[in-house]
Write an enzyme that holds these catalytic residues in place. Structure first.
Site, short mmCIF file in Angstrom:
data_model
loop_
_atom_site.label_atom_id
_atom_site.label_comp_id
_atom_site.label_asym_id
_atom_site.label_seq_id
_atom_site.Cartn_x
_atom_site.Cartn_y
_atom_site.Cartn_z
N CYS A 1 0.83 -1.15 0.06
CA CYS A 1 0.09 -0.05 -0.07
C CYS A 1 1.01 1.23 -0.19
CB CYS A 1 -0.98 -0.09 1.28
SG CYS A 1 -0.24 -0.07 2.79
N ARG A 2 0.37 2.32 0.51
CA ARG A 2 1.35 3.48 0.65
C ARG A 2 2.58 3.24 1.36
NH1 ARG A 2 1.97 8.91 2.62
NH2 ARG A 2 2.56 10.23 1.14
#
Length: 129
Positions: free
Chosen positions: A80-81
């Protein structure tokens, strides 16, 4: 499944669960070279702005509806980020019997390590948001 309410992933997950192995972007790239799947669980706008070219996109909230689409016969590397959302997805997948890893530092670390980031529509240069 992470309980609803406030709190960061690592603060609400039970200590009795098996920890998910965290990998660096370099280790993730090595796993991809051996057939692992890179699963990006960020939101659509994040994906469209920039993602790893070889990643498969399933928004975190949609993962339960797409379990049949995620291969269980190979390692799944979640991203994810920064690693929190993908860590929660990795925990859920591990609970379902998947061999999973989580990219420590997420797409920000991926980009910082010099790996390519492309945009959603055309595969041109992307950026992590």
């Amino acid at each position: 499944m992470v309980p609803s309410g406030r709190g960061r992933y690592r603060e609400v997950v039970s200590d009795t669960q098996t920890p998910i192995p965290e990998v660096t972007p370099d280790e993730a790239e090595e796993l991809l070279g051996t057939g692992a799947l890179l699963l990006d669980v960020r939101e659509d706008d994040e994906w469209d702005a920039g993602h790893a070219p070889q990643a498969v996109h399933v928004v975190m909230g949609s993962v339960p509806d797409h379990m049949d689409d995620i291969p269980s016969d190979r390692t799944v590397v979640c991203i994810c980020r920064v690693g929190g959302r993908s860590g929660a997805v990795a925990t859920a997948l591990a609970g379902a019997g998947y061999d999973v890893r989580n990219v420590d530092g997420g797409m920000l670390a991926w980009e910082a390590a010099g790996y390519p980031v492309v945009d959603g529509p055309g595969g041109g240069p992307g950026r992590v948001i």
